[in-house]
Design a protein around this motif. Structure first.
Motif, PDB file in Angstrom:
ATOM      1  N   SER A  10       1.035  -1.185   0.012  1.00 13.52           N
ATOM      2  CA  SER A  10       0.018  -0.066   0.019  1.00 13.52           C
ATOM      3  C   SER A  10       0.989   1.188   0.114  1.00 13.52           C
ATOM      4  O   SER A  10       1.914   1.410   0.828  1.00 13.52           O
ATOM      5  CB  SER A  10      -0.875  -0.037   1.269  1.00 13.52           C
ATOM      6  OG  SER A  10      -1.654  -1.121   1.314  1.00 13.52           O
ATOM      7  N   ASP A  33      -9.408  -3.989  -5.567  1.00 12.03           N
ATOM      8  CA  ASP A  33     -10.156  -3.415  -4.473  1.00 12.03           C
ATOM      9  C   ASP A  33     -11.564  -2.802  -4.963  1.00 12.03           C
ATOM     10  O   ASP A  33     -12.680  -3.230  -3.995  1.00 12.03           O
ATOM     11  CB  ASP A  33      -9.420  -2.502  -3.791  1.00 12.03           C
ATOM     12  CG  ASP A  33      -8.045  -2.893  -2.836  1.00 12.03           C
ATOM     13  OD1 ASP A  33      -8.148  -4.179  -2.725  1.00 12.03           O
ATOM     14  OD2 ASP A  33      -7.312  -2.248  -2.477  1.00 12.03           O
ATOM     15  N   GLU A  37     -15.265  -4.573  -3.636  1.00 14.95           N
ATOM     16  CA  GLU A  37     -16.471  -3.738  -3.069  1.00 14.95           C
ATOM     17  C   GLU A  37     -17.656  -3.537  -3.971  1.00 14.95           C
ATOM     18  O   GLU A  37     -18.814  -3.804  -3.334  1.00 14.95           O
ATOM     19  CB  GLU A  37     -15.932  -2.039  -3.081  1.00 14.95           C
ATOM     20  CG  GLU A  37     -14.882  -2.174  -1.723  1.00 14.95           C
ATOM     21  CD  GLU A  37     -14.391  -0.603  -1.667  1.00 14.95           C
ATOM     22  OE1 GLU A  37     -13.664  -0.502  -0.486  1.00 14.95           O
ATOM     23  OE2 GLU A  37     -14.738   0.110  -2.359  1.00 14.95           O
ATOM     24  N   ILE A  44     -14.188  -2.279   1.867  1.00 17.18           N
ATOM     25  CA  ILE A  44     -13.202  -3.253   2.371  1.00 17.18           C
ATOM     26  C   ILE A  44     -12.894  -3.179   3.753  1.00 17.18           C
ATOM     27  O   ILE A  44     -12.968  -4.248   4.524  1.00 17.18           O
ATOM     28  CB  ILE A  44     -11.989  -3.187   1.612  1.00 17.18           C
ATOM     29  CG1 ILE A  44     -11.950  -3.539   0.143  1.00 17.18           C
ATOM     30  CG2 ILE A  44     -10.787  -3.746   2.233  1.00 17.18           C
ATOM     31  CD1 ILE A  44     -10.785  -3.409  -0.778  1.00 17.18           C
ATOM     32  N   GLU A  60     -10.886 -11.972  -2.664  1.00 16.65           N
ATOM     33  CA  GLU A  60     -10.037 -11.242  -3.379  1.00 16.65           C
ATOM     34  C   GLU A  60      -9.479 -12.238  -4.534  1.00 16.65           C
ATOM     35  O   GLU A  60      -9.384 -11.898  -5.756  1.00 16.65           O
ATOM     36  CB  GLU A  60      -8.723 -10.901  -2.598  1.00 16.65           C
ATOM     37  CG  GLU A  60      -7.522 -10.274  -3.269  1.00 16.65           C
ATOM     38  CD  GLU A  60      -6.391  -9.902  -2.202  1.00 16.65           C
ATOM     39  OE1 GLU A  60      -6.042  -8.598  -2.367  1.00 16.65           O
ATOM     40  OE2 GLU A  60      -6.162 -10.514  -1.403  1.00 16.65           O
ATOM     41  N   GLY A  79      -4.218  -5.284  -4.752  1.00 20.83           N
ATOM     42  CA  GLY A  79      -4.217  -5.100  -3.351  1.00 20.83           C
ATOM     43  C   GLY A  79      -2.934  -5.629  -2.818  1.00 20.83           C
ATOM     44  O   GLY A  79      -2.160  -6.376  -3.567  1.00 20.83           O
ATOM     45  N   ARG A 129      -7.576   1.936   5.960  1.00 18.96           N
ATOM     46  CA  ARG A 129      -6.867   0.592   5.406  1.00 18.96           C
ATOM     47  C   ARG A 129      -6.484   0.007   6.929  1.00 18.96           C
ATOM     48  O   ARG A 129      -5.588   0.284   7.753  1.00 18.96           O
ATOM     49  CB  ARG A 129      -5.420   1.211   5.082  1.00 18.96           C
ATOM     50  CG  ARG A 129      -5.392   2.092   3.871  1.00 18.96           C
ATOM     51  CD  ARG A 129      -4.047   2.622   3.386  1.00 18.96           C
ATOM     52  NE  ARG A 129      -4.351   3.322   2.116  1.00 18.96           N
ATOM     53  CZ  ARG A 129      -4.656   2.866   0.806  1.00 18.96           C
ATOM     54  NH1 ARG A 129      -4.240   1.311   0.839  1.00 18.96           N
ATOM     55  NH2 ARG A 129      -4.385   3.803  -0.179  1.00 18.96           N
TER      56      ARG A 129
END
Length: 554
Positions: A10, A33, A37, A44, A60, A79, A129
């Motif tokens: 990230s 991601d 959703e 998430i 995922e 991700g 996050r």
């Protein structure tokens, strides 16, 4: 067409780079991601909170599989934890090319915090996050990177993002993808420079900077290494090189000079001497010049004179340096009264040119390098000149330049220069032809103040003026002069002077040129594309051409 998967921590820039890369490649963009959703109907963070990480990872994997089937040849931004599951790693390997966007945790955290701050500024709710929640997000990022690094490093391509804009990262990825698509096997091109005891290898290798430690080990150098770079290059490459060299058992020390021609000075020379003395640098310990022509010239002179000579490694990072200044042993500094008036001939133990680093250059610094390449075509190689004419559009655009072609051109220029210096190392004869366009170019750089004109820009103008001089003397045809000037212009180089320099000042500085013998300037004059001669020229023609070239073009 294969998918391109972006993987990394990230904060490595996967979404931003993915959007730009998809536009550049003309591919659809799929953000895993966002797709998760959409499928789950929840954010998430909510999925993590309600169902836990294992449930999220199952979602995922399912969405990643669907994404590979949704479009043909998409850019897929994943991700940060997509690599955790082996089935995801196997799927990406089988259906595309993985690009690992490498970023240090400290940089990733700053980026994530800036994203949250900007969201608040615009009145939006900051993205949560889950894996970064807690009292020490930096420690968490460091832990995640340590766990996932072996999986990230399975990627076919690795792009270090630190110090680079998203646009520069995209350029680098596009070039690496082009390299994969080409038939060339990617083997380095090696030219042995045969100069007796000073013989060394000049290597052109796409991505070669990533193998620097391997090349240094072959030289059997002591572990301490003194690397000198400039303020533009430091953040782009030094952190990664320190890690690479340290892991290989070297002990790198780094000194950074201000970027720009002004650093080729007695002041910077003395500062480098002071640094080496303070470090107790020894005669067998190498100095690495990591940078463009300024760094290479300055550091080369330091290596030549400190302790009467220490090992030197040249890693040129500009196009101009890769094809010219890093080859041949010339090194030195400028004097207020002239360019390169103080210097020496001193050859490196290794010259490593990695064309991939050119992708990070600003356009102007990249373009100036074409002047020296056109010069080689004019003075030695009509076939090279024709090759440049044939591919001028892709070469000028550069972002889409075939990497094999770029490597071929750089290697050809190195070969041409090496052939000349092996015959005339100390510039007592034929080597003078390498200064085509430089007599007026150097004078312009000096008179206008170092930095107003980049070296390649000044050389381009010098070649235009030299061709005019040869044409008026009846040595060079108008048609071939037009071909030269047209190619220079198509590559983005200047062909007409605009500025405040006076012709009389240029004429005065010409007398300080290194090719002056018996107070007569020895001009490098073109006779045909691929052939030049070194000769004095009538003073009246020189004065008329220079006066016309630098007059009424303000």
């Amino acid at each position: 067409m294969q998918h391109v998967f972006l993987i990394g921590l990230s904060g490595s820039g996967k979404s931003t780079v993915g959007s730009l890369l998809a536009q550049k490649l003309g591919k659809p963009l799929l953000d895993i991601d966002m797709l998760i959703e959409e499928e789950c109907g929840e954010r998430i963070p909510t999925i993590f909170t309600r169902y836990g990480e294992d449930y999220f990872r199952t979602c995922e994997s399912r969405v990643l599989l669907k994404a590979t089937q949704m479009a043909q040849g998409a850019v897929i931004a994943t991700g940060g934890g997509v690599v955790v599951r082996s089935e995801n790693r196997a799927l990406m390997k089988a259906s595309g090319i993985r690009v690992f966007l490498h970023v240090e945790p400290e940089v990733a955290l700053v980026r994530l915090q800036e994203q949250q701050r900007m969201a608040q500024v615009h009145g939006n709710k900051p993205e949560e996050r889950p894996l970064l929640s807690g009292p020490d997000p930096l420690a968490r990022l460091q832990q995640l990177l340590a766990i996932r690094m072996p999986w990230y490093e399975e990627a076919e391509l690795v792009c270090r993002t630190q110090g680079k804009s998203a646009e520069q990262v995209v350029q680098e990825i596009v070039a690496m993808l082009n390299k994969i698509d080409e038939s060339a096997d990617g083997a380095p091109m090696v030219r042995r420079v045969q100069l007796g005891p000073d013989s060394y290898d000049a290597i052109v290798e796409w991505g070669g900077i990533g193998r620097l430690a391997t090349y240094l080990k072959r030289l059997q150098l002591p572990p301490r290494i003194f690397m000198v770079t400039d303020s533009n290059i430091h953040d782009l490459y030094v952190p990664g090189l320190i890690t690479q060299l340290t892991d290989a058992g070297f002990e790198p020390h780094v000194y950074t000079i201000p970027a720009g021609e002004a650093s080729k000075s007695q002041q910077q020379l003395n500062a480098l001497y002071d640094w080496l003395i303070e470090q107790y640098a020894e005669r067998r310990e190498a100095i690495i010049a990591l940078g463009g022509g300024v760094v290479g010239d300055l550091v080369g002179y330091v290596a030549a004179t400190y302790l009467r000579g220490v090992p030197l490694v040249q890693i040129p990072t500009s196009l101009l340096a890769q094809v010219d200044s890093a080859i041949g042993g010339k090194c030195g500094i400028n004097h207020p009264k002239g360019k390169n008036l103080i210097g020496a001939f001193y050859h490196p133990r290794l010259m490593l040119a990695d064309p991939a680093v050119l992708l990070t250059l600003p356009a102007r610094q990249r373009i100036e390098g074409w002047a020296e390449i056109v010069k080689y075509g004019i003075i030695l190689d009509a076939e090279l000149f024709a090759l440049l004419e044939k591919h001028v559009d892709v070469l000028h655009d550069f972002n889409h330049s075939p990497t094999a072609l770029l490597c071929q051109i750089i290697a050809r220029c190195i070969d041409l220069k090496v052939t000349v210096i092996e015959e005339d190392e100390r510039e007592q004869g034929r080597r003078a032809i390498l200064n085509y366009g430089h007599t007026i170019g150097h004078a312009l750089e000096n008179v206008s103040g170092y930095g107003e004109w980049l070296h390649g820009e000044a050389v381009s103008l010098g070649m235009v003026a030299a061709a005019q001089l040869a044409q008026e003397a009846g040595m060079f045809s108008a048609a071939e002069a037009i071909r030269q000037n047209t190619l220079l212009a198509k590559l983005g180089l200047p062909t007409a002077y605009r500025g405040d320099v006076q012709a009389r000042d240029i004429l005065a500085k010409i007398q300080l040129d290194k090719k002056v013998v018996g107070k007569r300037v020895r001009w490098v004059m073109p006779r045909h594309i691929g052939e030049v001669v070194v000769t004095p020229m009538p003073d009246e023609i020189v004065q008329r051409v220079v006066t016309t070239f630098f007059a009424e073009k303000r």
